[in-house]
Design an enzyme around this catalytic site. Structure first.
Site, PDB file in Angstrom:
ATOM      1  N   HIS A 149      24.234  49.378  13.131  1.00 19.38           N
ATOM      2  CA  HIS A 149      22.941  49.480  12.444  1.00 19.38           C
ATOM      3  C   HIS A 149      22.591  50.914  12.070  1.00 19.38           C
ATOM      4  O   HIS A 149      21.678  51.145  11.257  1.00 19.38           O
ATOM      5  CB  HIS A 149      21.842  48.896  13.335  1.00 19.38           C
ATOM      6  N   ASP A 354      28.633  38.128  -4.781  1.00 17.65           N
ATOM      7  CA  ASP A 354      29.489  37.213  -5.549  1.00 17.65           C
ATOM      8  C   ASP A 354      30.868  37.856  -5.681  1.00 17.65           C
ATOM      9  O   ASP A 354      31.024  38.864  -6.356  1.00 17.65           O
ATOM     10  CB  ASP A 354      28.860  36.966  -6.919  1.00 17.65           C
TER      11      ASP A 354
END
Length: 438
Positions: A149, A354
């Protein structure tokens, strides 16, 4: 739980496809709060692309040219954490499963489809990103990104995965110019040193007794709350989860039942477009358990709205991250199971990744450990009539009661109890940084 027969390649190191000079990225105070905390995003795709393992590995190498800090390592220089842009690379595994994609995310064992760090928290020597691409016999595939993180928040990692997808589809460069240096980012939230220290200490308070649940808050309930109280989808879902969990877990009406929720600050601070470091806060809303369990759902919605407005007003006025005193580790420890942290991945952009044949049918949040109970609302999931919520927020003995409360409020003609008592004087929203990072 389905047992998958998964064959994994040996991990390989993927480095930027073009060399560059070294350098350091100074971490912001929000980065420091969450440094070394591992989190996983699993993207599930129903449709095959040509050779997904090699296609994504190549695009990953190209993306790291633009996102060079992700290929680096954490470094401690005189007590200050930095990202050293060493080009040491990220870990990558290609895998294949001898079965079709399971119909639900809970049927996937994370160790089968994602790489995990060897320790509970990331070490400085570990790669900042681990990636696994798994092909299934049905033609579908999964992409799992597990990251430290310190290098990115959820919004930032979604931006990176979108960039990998664009390069996999043949674009010459990512459509969003990435920014990681805090000096170039413009305005960022500032966390006081005492709050940073509290966050770092609380990360070691891992609760291993919490059960992983996959639940759906139905659209029929969400629409009723939105129409009646004029709120967002997130505010409606958070209020429902807060109510149901409090009723299931906390029997003492005078006990505290705080709610923490994540709030992305990029637009409100005017942070530069493309910044992918940590840029969020977590206001903490205090209320008594009896109030949360018995007041109108609209009162809970209003508490969440007020806390959010106070955060945004404070950031627009240039205030620091925490107004008021920072809770101590002992105070947090005593309250930890009572605090519910709720976050949302619905608008971060993971569903915009995508790699060649459209968006994922599912996006799954996973953390190996959390300091306290948390729920994450995930992007729309094919086949679910509502908001998909993944959680680690309940001990085993409270699961049935929580599910019963959720079923009851979902089937009720009104989301509010009757009669509805007025809001308790303890139900005031106080802006503090919470211990639970969703």
């Amino acid at each position: 739980m389905v047992t998958l027969a998964v064959t994994k390649s040996f991990p390989v190191v993927v480095r930027p496809s073009e060399p560059a000079g070294s350098g350091n990225i100074n971490l912001s105070s929000v980065d420091e709060c969450h440094a070394c905390l591992p989190v996983t995003a699993l993207l599930v795709f129903d449709h095959l692309i040509v050779d997904p393992v090699e296609t994504i590995k190549r695009a990953l190498s190209e993306a790291l040219v633009h996102y060079r800090p992700i290929a680096g390592r954490l470094a401690d220089e005189g007590g200050a954490l930095r990202i050293a842009c060493t080009d040491e690379g990220v870990s990558f595994v290609g895998a294949s499963a001898s079965c079709a994609l399971p119909p639900t995310s809970t049927a996937l064992q994370i160790e089968d489809v994602a790489l995990q760090y060897p320790a509970e928290l990331c070490r400085h020597s570990d790669p900042l990103l681990l990636m696994q691409v798994t092909e299934f016999s049905c033609g579908g595939f999964t992409v799992a990104a597990t990251w430290n993180h310190a290098v990115a928040d959820g919004k930032g990692m979604a931006q990176f995965l979108q960039a990998v997808g664009e390069l996999a589809r043949g674009m010459p460069a990512p459509s969003v110019l990435p920014v990681r240096s805090r000096e170039e980012a413009g305005s960022l939230p500032v966390v006081p040193a005492s709050a940073v220290a509290m966050h770092r200490a609380v990360m070691n308070l891992a609760n291993k007794d919490l059960v992983a649940l996959d639940v759906t808050v139905p659209w029929s309930l969400i629409r009723r709350i939105k129409v009646e109280y004029g709120c967002t989808v997130f505010e409606a879902v958070a209020a429902v989860l807060w109510r149901c969990r409090t009723r299931a877990v906390i029997s003492d009406p005078e006990a505290a039942a705080p709610l923490s929720f994540a709030c992305n600050l990029r637009k409100h601070l005017g942070t530069k477009d493309g910044y992918y470091g940590n840029c969020f806060t977590q206001p903490l809303v205090y209320a008594a358990a009896g109030t949360v369990a018995n007041c109108e759902i609209g009162d809970l919605v209003n508490l969440i709205k007020c806390a959010k407005e106070k955060v945004l007003l404070g950031t627009s006025n240039g205030e620091s991250e925490s107004q008021g005193s920072t809770p101590t580790v002992d105070q947090i420890k005593n309250l930890l199971y009572n605090i519910l942290a709720v976050g949302s991945w619905r608008n971060l952009g993971f569903d915009g990744a995508d790699f060649g044949h459209g968006s994922p049918s599912r996006v799954v949040w996973h953390m190996e450990q959390v300091a306290g109970p948390c729920c994450i609302a995930c992007p729309p999931c094919k086949g679910k009539d509502g908001v998909n919520v993944l959680s680690l927020c309940l001990k085993p003995e409270h699961v049935d009661a929580f599910l019963a409360e959720l079923a009851s409020i979902s089937s009720s003609s009104s989301p509010s109890p009757s009669p509805s008592p007025p809001l308790s004087s303890k139900s005031t929203s106080i802006y503090l940084h919470s211990c639970c990072n969703p």
